[in-house]
Design a protein around this motif. Structure first.
Motif, PDB file in Angstrom:
ATOM      1  N   ARG A 183       0.825  -1.210   0.000  1.00 27.91           N
ATOM      2  CA  ARG A 183       0.000   0.000   0.000  1.00 27.91           C
ATOM      3  C   ARG A 183       0.859   1.260   0.000  1.00 27.91           C
ATOM      4  N   ALA A 184       2.040   1.160   0.596  1.00 25.21           N
ATOM      5  CA  ALA A 184       2.962   2.299   0.550  1.00 25.21           C
ATOM      6  C   ALA A 184       3.371   2.591  -0.889  1.00 25.21           C
ATOM      7  N   ALA A 185       3.622   1.548  -1.678  1.00 29.29           N
ATOM      8  CA  ALA A 185       3.967   1.737  -3.084  1.00 29.29           C
ATOM      9  C   ALA A 185       2.806   2.361  -3.837  1.00 29.29           C
ATOM     10  N   ALA A 186       1.586   1.913  -3.538  1.00 27.20           N
ATOM     11  CA  ALA A 186       0.411   2.473  -4.194  1.00 27.20           C
ATOM     12  C   ALA A 186       0.248   3.950  -3.854  1.00 27.20           C
ATOM     13  N   ARG A 187       0.450   4.296  -2.605  1.00 26.49           N
ATOM     14  CA  ARG A 187       0.351   5.710  -2.222  1.00 26.49           C
ATOM     15  C   ARG A 187       1.444   6.523  -2.903  1.00 26.49           C
ATOM     16  N   ARG A 188       2.649   5.960  -2.993  1.00 25.34           N
ATOM     17  CA  ARG A 188       3.738   6.673  -3.667  1.00 25.34           C
ATOM     18  C   ARG A 188       3.403   6.896  -5.144  1.00 25.34           C
ATOM     19  N   ALA A 189       2.802   5.908  -5.776  1.00 25.76           N
ATOM     20  CA  ALA A 189       2.391   6.063  -7.177  1.00 25.76           C
ATOM     21  C   ALA A 189       1.412   7.213  -7.319  1.00 25.76           C
ATOM     22  N   GLY A 190       0.498   7.333  -6.364  1.00 24.92           N
ATOM     23  CA  GLY A 190      -0.488   8.401  -6.450  1.00 24.92           C
ATOM     24  C   GLY A 190       0.071   9.779  -6.183  1.00 24.92           C
ATOM     25  N   THR A 191       1.081   9.882  -5.318  1.00 24.03           N
ATOM     26  CA  THR A 191       1.611  11.194  -4.953  1.00 24.03           C
ATOM     27  C   THR A 191       2.801  11.625  -5.796  1.00 24.03           C
ATOM     28  N   ARG A 192       3.593  10.636  -6.288  1.00 24.94           N
ATOM     29  CA  ARG A 192       4.807  11.005  -7.003  1.00 24.94           C
ATOM     30  C   ARG A 192       4.949  10.345  -8.372  1.00 24.94           C
ATOM     31  N   GLY A 193       4.110   9.389  -8.685  1.00 24.90           N
ATOM     32  CA  GLY A 193       4.308   8.621  -9.898  1.00 24.90           C
ATOM     33  C   GLY A 193       3.445   9.053 -11.069  1.00 24.90           C
ATOM     34  N   ASP A 194       3.844   8.573 -12.236  1.00 24.35           N
ATOM     35  CA  ASP A 194       3.038   8.727 -13.445  1.00 24.35           C
ATOM     36  C   ASP A 194       2.286   7.442 -13.758  1.00 24.35           C
ATOM     37  N   GLY A 195       2.578   6.382 -12.995  1.00 24.35           N
ATOM     38  CA  GLY A 195       1.911   5.115 -13.197  1.00 24.35           C
ATOM     39  C   GLY A 195       2.201   4.185 -12.045  1.00 24.35           C
ATOM     40  N   TYR A 196       1.424   3.103 -11.967  1.00 26.50           N
ATOM     41  CA  TYR A 196       1.605   2.088 -10.933  1.00 26.50           C
ATOM     42  C   TYR A 196       1.751   0.735 -11.605  1.00 26.50           C
ATOM     43  N   GLU A 206      -6.949  -7.121  -2.309  1.00 22.41           N
ATOM     44  CA  GLU A 206      -5.827  -6.236  -1.989  1.00 22.41           C
ATOM     45  C   GLU A 206      -5.387  -5.456  -3.219  1.00 22.41           C
ATOM     46  N   ARG A 207      -5.411  -6.094  -4.366  1.00 23.84           N
ATOM     47  CA  ARG A 207      -5.014  -5.414  -5.603  1.00 23.84           C
ATOM     48  C   ARG A 207      -5.955  -4.237  -5.887  1.00 23.84           C
ATOM     49  N   ALA A 208      -7.249  -4.481  -5.725  1.00 23.17           N
ATOM     50  CA  ALA A 208      -8.228  -3.414  -5.958  1.00 23.17           C
ATOM     51  C   ALA A 208      -8.047  -2.283  -4.957  1.00 23.17           C
ATOM     52  N   THR A 209      -7.737  -2.642  -3.706  1.00 24.77           N
ATOM     53  CA  THR A 209      -7.523  -1.624  -2.683  1.00 24.77           C
ATOM     54  C   THR A 209      -6.314  -0.763  -3.025  1.00 24.77           C
ATOM     55  N   GLN A 210      -5.241  -1.406  -3.462  1.00 25.00           N
ATOM     56  CA  GLN A 210      -4.037  -0.648  -3.794  1.00 25.00           C
ATOM     57  C   GLN A 210      -4.266   0.272  -4.991  1.00 25.00           C
ATOM     58  N   TRP A 211      -4.953  -0.234  -6.003  1.00 29.38           N
ATOM     59  CA  TRP A 211      -5.208   0.614  -7.169  1.00 29.38           C
ATOM     60  C   TRP A 211      -6.080   1.807  -6.786  1.00 29.38           C
ATOM     61  N   LYS A 212      -7.050   1.598  -5.910  1.00 35.81           N
ATOM     62  CA  LYS A 212      -7.890   2.703  -5.453  1.00 35.81           C
ATOM     63  C   LYS A 212      -7.055   3.742  -4.719  1.00 35.81           C
ATOM     64  N   LEU A 213      -6.113   3.282  -3.889  1.00 38.11           N
ATOM     65  CA  LEU A 213      -5.217   4.203  -3.193  1.00 38.11           C
ATOM     66  C   LEU A 213      -4.399   5.024  -4.173  1.00 38.11           C
ATOM     67  N   ALA A 214      -3.861   4.359  -5.194  1.00 39.91           N
ATOM     68  CA  ALA A 214      -3.014   5.048  -6.171  1.00 39.91           C
ATOM     69  C   ALA A 214      -3.825   6.040  -6.997  1.00 39.91           C
ATOM     70  N   ALA A 215      -4.953   5.596  -7.508  1.00 42.27           N
ATOM     71  CA  ALA A 215      -5.719   6.403  -8.459  1.00 42.27           C
ATOM     72  C   ALA A 215      -6.504   7.525  -7.788  1.00 42.27           C
ATOM     73  N   ASN A 220      -5.410  10.327 -14.481  1.00 43.03           N
ATOM     74  CA  ASN A 220      -4.695   9.796 -15.657  1.00 43.03           C
ATOM     75  C   ASN A 220      -3.461   8.982 -15.284  1.00 43.03           C
ATOM     76  N   LEU A 221      -3.525   8.302 -14.162  1.00 45.63           N
ATOM     77  CA  LEU A 221      -2.415   7.448 -13.749  1.00 45.63           C
ATOM     78  C   LEU A 221      -2.427   6.170 -14.584  1.00 45.63           C
ATOM     79  N   GLU A 222      -1.298   5.821 -15.173  1.00 41.41           N
ATOM     80  CA  GLU A 222      -1.226   4.584 -15.932  1.00 41.41           C
ATOM     81  C   GLU A 222      -1.178   3.389 -14.979  1.00 41.41           C
ATOM     82  N   TYR A 223      -1.769   2.290 -15.422  1.00 39.11           N
ATOM     83  CA  TYR A 223      -1.857   1.096 -14.580  1.00 39.11           C
ATOM     84  C   TYR A 223      -1.342  -0.089 -15.383  1.00 39.11           C
ATOM     85  N   THR A 224      -0.155  -0.570 -15.002  1.00 42.94           N
ATOM     86  CA  THR A 224       0.516  -1.661 -15.706  1.00 42.94           C
ATOM     87  C   THR A 224       0.449  -2.923 -14.849  1.00 42.94           C
ATOM     88  N   ARG A 225       0.226  -4.046 -15.493  1.00 43.89           N
ATOM     89  CA  ARG A 225       0.160  -5.322 -14.772  1.00 43.89           C
ATOM     90  C   ARG A 225       0.898  -6.416 -15.548  1.00 43.89           C
TER      91      ARG A 225
END
Length: 267
Positions: A183-196, A206-215, A220-225
Motif C-alpha cells: 500500500r505504501a507503493a500504491a500511495r507513492r504512485a499516487g503522490t509522485r508517480g506517473d503510473g503504478y 488487496e489489488r483493488a484496494t491498492q489501485w484505489k489508493l493510487a488512483a 490519468n495514472l497509468e496502470y501496468t500489470r
C-alpha cells in the motif's frame, strides 16, 4: 490496451545475440516496449517470495541492457521492472537516464522504480534499509528537478546541492512509474508517480484496494500489470474493467511473441 514484453537475463542469460533477436522480434510484432529487471548484488540467504535466490543469477545492469537494445531497434520503448532507485545516486542516475533517452531518440519511457526487498543488498551499497522509502521519494524529486532546468538547488534528508546543472535533458519529461506490492507503493504512485506497476502476488481484494489508493490522488495514472503469454481476449477485457492500461508478458520463445501478436492484431 497496450502490450509490452519483459526480458529476464536471470532466466534467459546474457547472450547478446539472443537479446537482440528477442527485442527485434518484439518490435516486429508490434509490442510497445521491453522491460528488464534489476538486482545490484545477491548473497546467500537472500529470499524472494519465500524462496532463496541462487547467488549466480546473471542480472545485467538494466540501463546497459536497454542501451544495447536501443542500438538494435528503432521503435521499441525502454523499460525497467524495476530499477531499485534507492541504490542509485539520483544525480548520477539523472544523467544516465537522460543520455539513454537522447541516444534512443526519446524511447526511455517505461521507467519503473522500486525500493528493493533484500536487506543485504542495501547494506552492500551503503543504504539504510529502513529509510529506503524516504530516500526513494527524495530521489524522484531530485531526478525531476535536474531534468527541469539549469542551476537548480535541493536540500533534503539524503541529498543536497546548489546551483547544479545536469545535461543532457531528456527529449521530453521522463515518466516515472512506481513498482511494488504494498500500500505504501500504491500511495507513492499516487503522490509522485506517473503510473503504478504492482507485483503479481496479491489477492484480488488487496489489488483493488491498492489501485484505489493510487488512483484516488492522481488523474490519468497509468496502470501496468503482469499477464500470461497465453492471455485471451476475455482476460484482457477483465483487466480493462479493473482500469489496467498496459499488460506485460514474458516468454523465452520467439514464436510465442508472433502468436500473441496475431491473436491481438498488434500489427
Amino acid at each position: 490496451m497496450r502490450f509490452a514484453v519483459s526480458y529476464s537475463t536471470p532466466a534467459y542469460g546474457m547472450d547478446p545475440e539472443r537479446l537482440v533477436r528477442f527485442a527485434r522480434r518484439a518490435e516486429e510484432c508490434g509490442f510497445e516496449g521491453l522491460y528488464v529487471p534489476e538486482h545490484v548484488a545477491l548473497y546467500r540467504g537472500a529470499t524472494f517470495g519465500g524462496y532463496e535466490m541462487p547467488t549466480d543469477l546473471p542480472y545485467g545492469d538494466p540501463l546497459e541492457l536497454l542501451g544495447f537494445v536501443a542500438a538494435s531497434t528503432e521503435r521499441l520503448l525502454l523499460g525497467t521492472a524495476v530499477l531499485l532507485l534507492p541504490y542509485h545516486h539520483p544525480v548520477v542516475l539523472a544523467k544516465r537516464l537522460a543520455t539513454l533517452d537522447v541516444l534512443s531518440k526519446g524511447r526511455m519511457r517505461l521507467l519503473t522504480v522500486g525500493l528493493g526487498s533484500l536487506p543485504g543488498e542495501a547494506r552492500a551499497v551503503g543504504v539504510d534499509f529502513a529509510s529506503r522509502g524516504r530516500r526513494t521519494d527524495e530521489a524522484i524529486d531530485v531526478l525531476r528537478l535536474l531534468w527541469s532546468g539549469d542551476r537548480v538547488s535541493y536540500s533534503g534528508e539524503f541529498f543536497e546541492f546548489e546551483d547544479l546543472s545536469s545535461f543532457p535533458h531528456p527529449l521530453a519529461p521522463l515518466p516515472i512509474h512506481i513498482g511494488g506490492s504494498s500500500r505504501a507503493a500504491a500511495r507513492r504512485a499516487g503522490t509522485r508517480g506517473d503510473g503504478y506497476f504492482p507485483g503479481g502476488a496479491l489477492t484480488p481484494t488487496e489489488r483493488a484496494t491498492q489501485w484505489k489508493l493510487a488512483a484516488s490522488t492522481r488523474d490519468n495514472l497509468e496502470y501496468t500489470r503482469w499477464a500470461s503469454i497465453d492471455l485471451t481476449p476475455e482476460a484482457v477485457a477483465s483487466y480493462e474493467s479493473q482500469g489496467v492500461t498496459r499488460l506485460v508478458v514474458t516468454t523465452p520463445d520467439l514464436d510465442d511473441l508472433t502468436h500473441f501478436a496475431k491473436r491481438f492484431q498488434l500489427v
